[in-house]
Design an enzyme around this catalytic site. Structure first.
Site, short mmCIF file in Angstrom:
data_model
loop_
_atom_site.label_atom_id
_atom_site.label_comp_id
_atom_site.label_asym_id
_atom_site.label_seq_id
_atom_site.Cartn_x
_atom_site.Cartn_y
_atom_site.Cartn_z
N HIS A 31 8.45 6.54 -1.24
CA HIS A 31 8.54 6.81 -2.66
C HIS A 31 9.97 6.73 -3.18
O HIS A 31 10.26 6.03 -4.13
CB HIS A 31 7.94 8.18 -3.00
N HIS A 91 1.18 3.54 -6.45
CA HIS A 91 2.38 2.96 -5.83
C HIS A 91 2.00 1.93 -4.76
O HIS A 91 2.62 0.88 -4.66
CB HIS A 91 3.27 4.05 -5.23
CO CO Z 1 5.72 8.17 -8.16
#
Ligand code: CO
Length: 275
Positions: free
Chosen positions: A146, A208
């Site tokens: 991330h 993501h």
């Molecule tokens: Co995020």
């Protein structure tokens, strides 16, 4: 002893996104027979989307309040995040505040996946083992985490280093932090890499993974690597799908259990004090 363990994940509103992280629940139950298990999500946005669909999920303070109302006096809160970043520190602060207000309540906090150097090295080995099936001989391995502005974001370049030591053709970048896409592409090109296996270093299979990493839009990692002339295959198994990673979390949970037994009432501590 009336103990409950709360498993805390970022959460996701995507169907099936939590299938892999939920595999830890039966493993937690097997490791601590007779101990209740509850779940909480740290993402307010995810909880809001789910609530609009009628799927109410607790925040960590909501889960703690419910257990307190039921008379539970011993709670272990296990973070199922990857690094001890903002999500983890907010969680630890909330849990401590809770224990502070109730002298009879003991709360212990289990660290996320990467809590120290040993975890980094263990995780690097676990990742390489998980990536081996289906890896083509000419493929380098690229994970995408991330990323964060939180100080704990240093875990990403540290893990990239541990990975590179274990396999010179293993790389790690992040969606929103350091190392960036350009950092990774530069290193791949300098090493003459022509083919990569692209994987997420994320606990859940959400936006993501599906868009930023493996999406068909021009700005995804897959599209940009392909545009740079590399042959790309993807494996979107979240890190929670690696059994070794779940074992790391289970180890942190066991440590928190030990602290809970050693602690005085009305206090909550993370593993900080024992590290
Ligand atoms: Co995020």
């Amino acid at each position: 002893m009336n103990v409950t363990q709360i498993l805390v994940t970022f959460g996701s509103s995507h169907a099936g996104a939590l299938d892999q992280v939920r595999r830890i629940e039966p493993e937690v139950r097997a490791a601590h027979p007779g101990v209740e298990v509850a779940w909480a999500y740290t993402s307010a946005k995810v909880r809001q989307i789910l609530a609009q669909r009628g799927e109410k999920v607790d925040s960590p303070p909501e889960a703690l309040a419910k257990l307190q109302a039921q008379g539970v006096k011993r709670i272990v809160v296990q973070s199922l995040h990857v690094i001890p970043g903002a999500e983890f520190h907010d969680l630890a602060r909330e849990a401590r505040a809770f224990a502070h207000r109730d002298k009879e309540l003991r709360v212990a906090i289990g660290w996320p996946l990467v809590s120290d150097t040993e975890d980094l090295q263990a995780l690097a080995r676990i990742m390489l083992r998980a990536a081996a099936p289906g890896r083509q001989a000419d493929q380098a391995l690229v994970w995408v985490g991330h990323g964060t502005h939180h100080p704990a974001g240093v875990a990403y370049p540290a893990l990239a280093f541990a990975l590179a030591q274990a396999d010179p053709r293993a790389y790690l970048g992040t969606v929103e932090g350091y190392p960036s896409f350009d950092d990774v592409l530069g290193r791949l090109q300098a090493a003459g890499v022509k083919a990569v296996k692209l994987m997420p270093l994320l606990t859940v299979l959400g936006e993501h993974s599906k868009q930023d990493i493996a999406g068909d839009d021009a700005d995804s990692w897959k599209s940009r690597l392909t545009a740079a002339g590399l042959a790309v295959t993807t494996d979107l198994t979240p890190v929670a799908g690696y059994s070794g990673a779940r074992d790391l979390w289970l180890g942190h949970l066991a440590k928190a259990f030990k602290e809970l037994q050693a602690e005085k009432s009305g206090q909550a501590k993370s593993a900080h004090a024992t590290k």
